[in-house]
Design an enzyme around this catalytic site. Structure first.
Site, PDB file in Angstrom:
ATOM      1  CG  ASP B 304      -2.066   1.053   1.054  1.00  0.00           C
ATOM      2  OD1 ASP B 304      -2.230   1.667  -0.095  1.00  0.00           O
ATOM      3  OD2 ASP B 304      -3.062   1.080   1.884  1.00  0.00           O
ATOM      4  CG  PHE B 322      -5.800   8.359   5.954  1.00  0.00           C
ATOM      5  CD1 PHE B 322      -5.903   7.787   7.442  1.00  0.00           C
ATOM      6  CD2 PHE B 322      -6.991   9.109   5.604  1.00  0.00           C
ATOM      7  CE1 PHE B 322      -6.797   8.213   8.392  1.00  0.00           C
ATOM      8  CE2 PHE B 322      -7.862   9.491   6.558  1.00  0.00           C
ATOM      9  CZ  PHE B 322      -7.774   8.787   7.888  1.00  0.00           C
TER      10      PHE B 322
END
Lengths: 314, 424
Positions: B304, B322
């Site tokens: 990710d 984020f």
């Protein structure tokens, strides 16, 4: 011990019991000063205090300003509206500006938890947390503790209730920490939507039954309820909240006769506390405000390396 | 062009090989795997003390191109991936504009041709990633999309998710879910629990992830579709997926190294550098993720990898975006946490970044076999690396692992027979 051996005052968790007692003892001398015709002392002469408030505030901001002025500091105010945070200069750029201006103390209020901690890691000046998000409000907690100490001499063994929106309250978190350190027993009260079970890790009790609690308390601290929490379905209506969790005149009659009634302000009269209860002889809400100035003077003084006071001006 | 990798320990999870072999590479393919290859070659790599792996595959990265080339590009990201030991990555489609049409998939593949490694694009489940109408999946698969995901945002509509799972069956490609109930997440920024209460930060409950995974398992069964759950972070999620697998739901899933290496204890110290979605959870969850990797409930480790510029991260934690970078810390974290601290065999650990993602995405990669494309990664699992500013080649250095010393050094990365990274 001379002064507080630290750069910043960020939260209660950091403070030792000695430091807490030191702040309270010295606050007494600064409070004495308020009865004199000349209320200033030259403790911070030549020092610059910068108030950086990213969130609206009346009493905390005034209290810090007055504390700084009574210590003869130079005061700068930077009023930042919430919208300019999003559109304008980043906090880190503001910090660099303040560094360039050689501010000695930065008093910061911020809507985001840990923002003062973030600031303190990036600046040489002393950072004093004037409230960050839901996280901490150490000077409020210190003035709350001081106000109780003034009345009772000690917090050891006292049973203190904190009632209302605990989840979103930085005052509750810091109060719990300081009351715990000073040996009080703390019980939290409010609906489960506003009193998460995780608060038990502080070693406090939780109850949803205010009527069952009030008779046992020596001190009750009524937190402000924010009306917008109703939209978030934390409780169904102001009416029901008032029925279950307000300090009504009738409930006050069922408390111990010498119970101390506190509120960090600003008050929603008729929501979390009724007029009569807020104005009763048990309430020390206005004294909390006076004490706030003394406690903040004490904190400035000690952060500046001031020695424990035996009396001032003699 | 002939190249031989000598004296290494060959680990090939696809064939359960763990043996001392030499590997001969010729014209971009693996020509021979045998003991003591003595062919005359153009280059010899001495892999003594090292482990020779199939080129690693990261099925979940964000390279920000098109749209935010100021943060990272396809070629820049590929270079970072090569340094991290990855020879194939899947780019997530939440770019600006999102990858929801043939032209954009072709653009990514075209850019990738100039870069050092293979890129297998993932396209959006829904048009514009808006969660409303499914994208032209047939067209997208035709030009090289290997899966579909609206990563970054959940597909909140259950009927849209059902249709996507049904429709994608035609192509036998996975629907990769970003499982998060946005209403339950309610603007939170860290795991909801003891730490969020102490820090006074708005929490994201595990339930926000778990209810959506549970929904997607039920929908996958209804639709007989193939679902892959991205970035699993909680023990409850592992449990739901384990149960779905035992019920023969066609589900696979991935976790990221930070979920088995860190807990939400890291937030107080690292602030926004420890902010990602889903958030770091508790020690109990970390242990459950490791147990899931061990028993196969968690099939894949994907990073990710989410670069963000430092000025965006250096904000108040609620305002900071984020995500953390992960390509360069993946091998050290796998070696340190899984192999050294938790006793995983190298075969067991590295199948999660080689053959498993290859099978899920039907990639012709992830195995060290004669005749296969010569994608090879050579690591030294005993060598320490210090994760500092100088170590991180990524333009964005948003990682909570800065300052950590870890085991597992990527020494050579070979893609299509070409050395695309060698440790200096």
């Amino acid at each position: 011990m001379t002064g507080l051996n630290r750069k910043d005052l960020l939260d209660i968790q950091d403070l030792s019991l000695d430091e807490i007692n030191l702040i309270c003892n010295n606050a007494r001398y600064f409070k004495d000063l308020f009865t004199r015709s000349v209320k200033t002392v030259p403790v911070l002469r030549g020092k610059t205090v910068c108030c950086l408030f990213y969130e609206p505030s009346t009493r905390t901001k005034l209290s810090f300003e007055l504390a700084a002025k009574r210590l003869s500091a130079d005061l700068i105010n930077i009023a930042v509206s919430t919208s300019s945070v999003v559109k304008g200069e980043s906090l880190i750029d503001t910090v660099h500006t303040l560094e360039a201006m050689k501010a000695d103390y930065i008093v910061m209020r911020h809507a985001v938890s840990l923002a003062p901690h973030f600031l303190s890691k990036n600046i040489g000046a002393s950072v004093i947390n004037a409230g960050d998000g839901f996280h901490a409000h150490p000077t409020q907690a210190m003035l709350d503790a001081y106000s109780i100490l003034e009345k009772r001499g000690s917090l050891a063994g006292l049973h203190i209730g904190i009632v209302g929106d605990i989840k979103h309250s930085r005052v509750a978190r810091s109060d719990i920490e300081v009351f715990n350190k000073l040996g009080a027993k703390v019980t939290l009260c409010g609906p489960p939507t506003l009193v998460p079970d995780e608060f038990r890790q502080y070693g406090v009790d939780i109850t949803y039954d205010l009527d069952g609690l009030i008779g046992k308390l020596d001190v009750i601290n009524m937190l402000r309820i924010q009306k917008e929490r109703q939209k978030g379905s934390h409780f169904p209506s102001i009416r029901e909240y008032h029925r279950q969790f307000a300090l009504t005149n009738e409930r006050l009659r069922r408390c111990k006769p010498d119970i101390i009634v506190m509120h960090p302000g600003p008050i929603n009269r008729g929501i979390e506390i009724d007029d009569g209860a807020a104005n009763s002889a048990n309430a020390i809400i206005e004294e909390q405000v006076t004490n706030g100035v003394a406690v903040r003077m004490s904190i400035f003084y000690l952060l500046a390396g001031g020695a424990p006071l035996e009396g001032i001006g003699e | 062009m002939k190249l031989v990798i000598k004296n290494g320990r060959v680990i090939d999870p696809a064939s359960h090989t763990d043996d001392r072999r030499d590997v001969l590479v010729e014209d971009g393919f693996i020509a021979k795997i045998a003991a003591n290859i003595a062919d005359s070659v153009d280059e010899t790599i001495d892999a003594a003390g090292c482990v020779v792996l199939p080129g690693l595959i990261d099925m979940h990265v964000h390279f920000r191109e098109p749209g935010r080339e100021d943060i990272e590009t396809i070629i820049g990201g590929s270079t970072v991936a090569a340094k991290g030991g990855f020879t194939s990555v899947c780019t997530m489609p939440n770019t600006v504009p999102p990858i929801d049409n043939q032209a954009l998939v072709r653009f990514i593949k075209l850019e990738a041709e100039q870069g050092p490694i293979n890129i297998f694009p993932i396209a959006t489940i829904t048009k514009g990633g808006q969660g409303e109408e499914i994208s032209e999946m047939g067209e997208l698969v035709k030009v090289g999309a290997v899966g579909f995901s609206d990563d970054g945002k959940p597909v909140m509509s259950s009927i849209v998710m059902r249709r996507a799972l049904e429709y994608a069956r035609m192509f036998d490609v996975p629907i990769i879910t970003h499982s998060e109930d946005a209403q339950l997440a309610n603007g939170g920024i860290m795991n909801e629990g003891a730490n969020s209460v102490l820090l006074g930060l708005p929490g994201i409950p595990k339930a926000a992830e778990e209810v959506m995974i549970a929904r997607d398992m039920i929908l996958a069964r209804l639709a007989k579709g193939r679902v892959h759950v991205a970035h699993v972070s909680s023990g409850g999620s592992v449990e739901i997926i384990r149960r779905a697998k035992s019920d023969a739901v066609r589900v696979t899933c991935e976790t990221a190294p930070h979920y088995f290496a860190l807990t939400d204890d890291a937030v107080e110290q690292h602030l926004s550098m420890a902010k990602m979605n889903p958030p770091l959870r508790t020690e109990e969850d970390r242990q459950a993720i490791i147990a899931g990797l061990r028993d196969g409930s968690v099939d894949v480790i994907a990073t990710d990898h989410a670069p963000h510029p430092i000025n965006e991260k250096m904000q108040e934690i609620e305002y900071a975006p984020f995500g953390i970078i992960g390509l360069e810390t993946a091998v050290p974290l796998i070696v340190t946490v899984l192999v050294r601290e938790n006793g995983f065999s190298l075969l067991q650990a590295f199948e999660k970044v080689t053959i498993n993602p290859a099978r899920i995405l039907k990639l012709d990669r992830g195995a060290l076999q004669e005749g296969a494309a010569a994608d090879i990664t050579v690591i030294d699992p005993e060598k320490k690396v210090l994760i500092d500013q100088a170590f991180i080649a990524s333009k964005c250095k948003n990682t909570p692992f800065l300052g950590r010393e870890l085991y597992g050094s990527v020494e050579w990365t070979i893609c299509g027979g070409r050395v695309v990274y060698r440790k200096g």
